[in-house]
Design a protein around this motif. Structure first.
Motif, PDB file in Angstrom:
ATOM      1  N   PRO A 113       0.803  -1.237   0.000  1.00  0.00           N
ATOM      2  CA  PRO A 113       0.000   0.000   0.000  1.00  0.00           C
ATOM      3  C   PRO A 113       0.831   1.281   0.000  1.00  0.00           C
ATOM      4  O   PRO A 113       0.307   2.356  -0.296  1.00  0.00           O
ATOM      5  CB  PRO A 113      -0.829  -0.133   1.278  1.00  0.00           C
ATOM      6  N   GLY A 114       2.116   1.187   0.287  1.00  0.00           N
ATOM      7  CA  GLY A 114       2.943   2.391   0.291  1.00  0.00           C
ATOM      8  C   GLY A 114       3.425   2.829  -1.073  1.00  0.00           C
ATOM      9  O   GLY A 114       3.962   3.932  -1.222  1.00  0.00           O
ATOM     10  N   VAL A 115       3.249   1.999  -2.077  1.00  0.00           N
ATOM     11  CA  VAL A 115       3.689   2.348  -3.429  1.00  0.00           C
ATOM     12  C   VAL A 115       2.634   3.228  -4.091  1.00  0.00           C
ATOM     13  O   VAL A 115       1.453   2.877  -4.122  1.00  0.00           O
ATOM     14  CB  VAL A 115       3.921   1.069  -4.270  1.00  0.00           C
ATOM     15  N   SER A 116       3.038   4.378  -4.609  1.00  0.00           N
ATOM     16  CA  SER A 116       2.074   5.286  -5.239  1.00  0.00           C
ATOM     17  C   SER A 116       1.834   4.871  -6.685  1.00  0.00           C
ATOM     18  O   SER A 116       2.772   4.541  -7.420  1.00  0.00           O
ATOM     19  CB  SER A 116       2.574   6.728  -5.189  1.00  0.00           C
ATOM     20  N   ALA A 117       0.576   4.887  -7.082  1.00  0.00           N
ATOM     21  CA  ALA A 117       0.224   4.454  -8.438  1.00  0.00           C
ATOM     22  C   ALA A 117      -0.883   5.329  -8.992  1.00  0.00           C
ATOM     23  O   ALA A 117      -1.729   5.852  -8.247  1.00  0.00           O
ATOM     24  CB  ALA A 117      -0.223   2.991  -8.432  1.00  0.00           C
ATOM     25  N   ARG A 118      -0.880   5.479 -10.319  1.00  0.00           N
ATOM     26  CA  ARG A 118      -1.946   6.183 -11.026  1.00  0.00           C
ATOM     27  C   ARG A 118      -2.236   5.410 -12.305  1.00  0.00           C
ATOM     28  O   ARG A 118      -1.318   5.014 -13.033  1.00  0.00           O
ATOM     29  CB  ARG A 118      -1.539   7.607 -11.393  1.00  0.00           C
ATOM     30  N   PHE A 119      -3.526   5.207 -12.582  1.00  0.00           N
ATOM     31  CA  PHE A 119      -3.956   4.481 -13.766  1.00  0.00           C
ATOM     32  C   PHE A 119      -4.720   5.414 -14.694  1.00  0.00           C
ATOM     33  O   PHE A 119      -5.562   6.209 -14.236  1.00  0.00           O
ATOM     34  CB  PHE A 119      -4.827   3.289 -13.377  1.00  0.00           C
ATOM     35  N   LEU A 120      -4.441   5.321 -15.980  1.00  0.00           N
ATOM     36  CA  LEU A 120      -5.074   6.157 -17.001  1.00  0.00           C
ATOM     37  C   LEU A 120      -5.966   5.271 -17.852  1.00  0.00           C
ATOM     38  O   LEU A 120      -5.491   4.320 -18.472  1.00  0.00           O
ATOM     39  CB  LEU A 120      -4.018   6.833 -17.869  1.00  0.00           C
ATOM     40  N   GLU A 121      -7.250   5.596 -17.902  1.00  0.00           N
ATOM     41  CA  GLU A 121      -8.221   4.772 -18.622  1.00  0.00           C
ATOM     42  C   GLU A 121      -8.942   5.602 -19.672  1.00  0.00           C
ATOM     43  O   GLU A 121      -9.465   6.681 -19.377  1.00  0.00           O
ATOM     44  CB  GLU A 121      -9.230   4.175 -17.635  1.00  0.00           C
ATOM     45  N   ALA A 122      -8.960   5.089 -20.903  1.00  0.00           N
ATOM     46  CA  ALA A 122      -9.574   5.830 -22.009  1.00  0.00           C
ATOM     47  C   ALA A 122     -11.087   5.961 -21.843  1.00  0.00           C
ATOM     48  O   ALA A 122     -11.656   6.997 -22.213  1.00  0.00           O
ATOM     49  CB  ALA A 122      -9.245   5.148 -23.334  1.00  0.00           C
ATOM     50  N   ARG A 123     -11.737   4.939 -21.322  1.00  0.00           N
ATOM     51  CA  ARG A 123     -13.194   5.027 -21.134  1.00  0.00           C
ATOM     52  C   ARG A 123     -13.518   6.068 -20.068  1.00  0.00           C
ATOM     53  O   ARG A 123     -12.709   6.349 -19.182  1.00  0.00           O
ATOM     54  CB  ARG A 123     -13.770   3.679 -20.706  1.00  0.00           C
ATOM     55  N   VAL A 162      -7.466   6.273  -7.516  1.00  0.00           N
ATOM     56  CA  VAL A 162      -6.174   6.101  -8.184  1.00  0.00           C
ATOM     57  C   VAL A 162      -6.322   6.003  -9.704  1.00  0.00           C
ATOM     58  O   VAL A 162      -5.361   5.672 -10.397  1.00  0.00           O
ATOM     59  CB  VAL A 162      -5.420   4.860  -7.644  1.00  0.00           C
ATOM     60  N   VAL A 163      -7.510   6.311 -10.226  1.00  0.00           N
ATOM     61  CA  VAL A 163      -7.770   6.198 -11.659  1.00  0.00           C
ATOM     62  C   VAL A 163      -8.235   7.540 -12.212  1.00  0.00           C
ATOM     63  O   VAL A 163      -9.075   8.210 -11.613  1.00  0.00           O
ATOM     64  CB  VAL A 163      -8.852   5.133 -11.954  1.00  0.00           C
ATOM     65  N   ASP A 164      -7.703   7.918 -13.363  1.00  0.00           N
ATOM     66  CA  ASP A 164      -8.221   9.058 -14.114  1.00  0.00           C
ATOM     67  C   ASP A 164      -8.920   8.512 -15.357  1.00  0.00           C
ATOM     68  O   ASP A 164      -8.258   7.994 -16.277  1.00  0.00           O
ATOM     69  CB  ASP A 164      -7.093  10.010 -14.523  1.00  0.00           C
TER      70      ASP A 164
END
Length: 434
Positions: free
Chosen positions: A27-37, A113-115
């Motif tokens: 849980p300490g790892v920072s993440a960001r996900f990019l989704e086209a929909r 964590v999702v855009d």
């Protein structure tokens, strides 16, 4: 500008499974996900009435990696108040509609964590404050920085010749099926529809059209002799075991091709027995009534497509006799599958979004990217400072049938990718906690 430990391209089932693994293990790892929909969705154009998912529901987003997880399909049913009712269903596998709702239920728990509505268009390798990073630019101009990249855009639809150059919206891939039906059947049923392909999806679409439009002529055009029964032998199904994935990755190129030939019938150009039986019985009964509307025609190759007013004309060749014919349809559904990585005509050498950085990475003799056992790309030069890039859900040519767009090993693959990220990454979880 914030630098994320992990940038994920795509937030379909593959990267949803990775997000779960990150939360549960690191849980300490920072993440960001990019989704086209613009919102979570799984196969929205293919949620046919009565269709199922074709795999054990416990091969879900998490259970093989962590059977105690909150995010399992079983817990979803429990929290939605449908567990007992679902267990009473007279079916082997869950409905595709319900599994799609399960995936959305999980995805919504990771909204922070999702855009959404962010289609990744370009990836560049840059230096930022003395650190090698990936810069991802989206179609709307957004820019994101990451210490590593996990690429999971899903497999691109495969449209073979001559359909790849067809301009008509009446000719479309199966992923657009429900949307194009809505577009073109608002004012009435079509007179005729062609379904091209011998896959499970092709047979399901043929049945669905027959149910929706009983008076419509539906013609399924199949390149091989006819529709083939899927190989569901438990011995063959061991190709969806992690041990097979490891074995396949170690095999020579020639060995992999032999394994591919054996495993092909477990997933491609083949149909489940229940669907075949229903379709065959439907055709038999229509013949009995002297009113056949549904046809499955084998050994047929479509050689040309042309638009003619509000119709589509197909030029069709019988492959063994070389006899040709023209047939006219209101709609043509191309059910010919998806591309994965590889050198073949129905494959692509790398995900297009990696165009600007692919030269930094090692390739196979045949030209496609070399993918390590943990799904990482290997730098071309041993001294390279390229941060990690891992492929999630695209690696059938390097890891075998378990990577064939299936849920079968998805959760275990997420664990393997996470381990690879932690081993290869320049970040440490405590140092970059959110």
């Amino acid at each position: 500008m914030r630098v994320y430990d992990i940038l994920g391209i795509g937030f379909g089932p593959a990267n949803i499974a990775l997000a779960i693994a990150l939360e549960e293990q690191e849980p300490g790892v920072s993440a960001r996900f990019l989704e086209a929909r613009t919102e979570p969705a799984w196969q929205p154009g293919m949620l046919l009435d009565g269709s199922d998912i074709q795999n054990n529901p416990s091969r879900d987003l998490v259970s093989l990696r962590n059977p105690r997880s909150h995010y399992s399909f079983l817990n979803y049913l429990f929290e939605e108040g449908r567990l007992i009712e679902h267990l009473n269903l007279p079916i082997e596998f869950p409905l595709r509609k319900e599994y799609a709702r399960y995936i959305t239920w999980v995805a919504r728990q990771f909204d922070e964590v999702v855009d959404y509505g962010r289609r990744a268009e370009q990836v560049r390798l840059i230096q930022h404050d003395g650190e090698a990073l990936y810069e991802v630019t989206t179609a709307c101009g957004g820019v994101y920085l990451g210490r590593s990249l996990v690429v999971a855009p899903g497999r691109a639809p495969y449209l073979p010749e001559p359909f790849d150059s067809a301009a008509s919206r009446r000719v479309f891939h199966l992923t657009d099926y429900l949307f194009r039906l809505e577009e073109f059947t608002t004012h009435g049923a079509p007179e005729s529809v062609a379904v091209v392909g011998g896959s499970q999806s092709a047979a399901e679409l043929t049945l669905d059209l027959a149910r929706r439009f009983p008076r419509t002529r539906v013609r399924n055009l199949v390149r091989s002799y006819s529709l083939r029964l899927k190989d569901t032998s438990p011995f063959s199904e061991e190709g969806y075991f992690p041990a097979f994935t490891e074995y396949y990755h170690r095999a020579t190129a020639e060995g992999r091709r032999r394994l591919d030939a054996y495993m092909h019938g477990t997933n491609y150009s083949s149909v489940d027995a229940d669907v075949l039986k229903e379709l065959y019985l439907l055709i038999y009964e229509q013949r009995l009534d002297g009113d056949q509307k549904v046809h499955v025609d084998g050994n047929r190759l479509v050689t040309a497509v042309r638009e003619q007013g509000d119709k589509v004309v197909l030029e069709i060749e019988e492959r063994n006799t070389a006899l040709t014919e023209s047939d006219t349809f209101d709609l043509v559904v191309v059910a010919t599958g998806f591309r994965d990585l590889g050198p073949g005509p129905d494959q692509e050498p790398y995900p297009p979004v990696l165009e600007d950085i692919v030269g930094h990475f090692r390739t196979e003799e045949s030209g496609e990217l070399y993918v390590a056992a943990d799904y990482a790309l290997e730098p071309r030069d041993s001294g390279s400072d390229c941060p990690p890039v891992l492929l999630n859900g695209l690696c059938e040519s390097s890891h075998g049938i378990g990577d064939a767009g299936s849920f079968s090993l998805l959760s275990l693959r997420a664990g393997t990718i996470l381990d690879g990220l932690l081993k290869r990454g320049t970040f440490a979880a405590p140092a970059h906690a959110s």
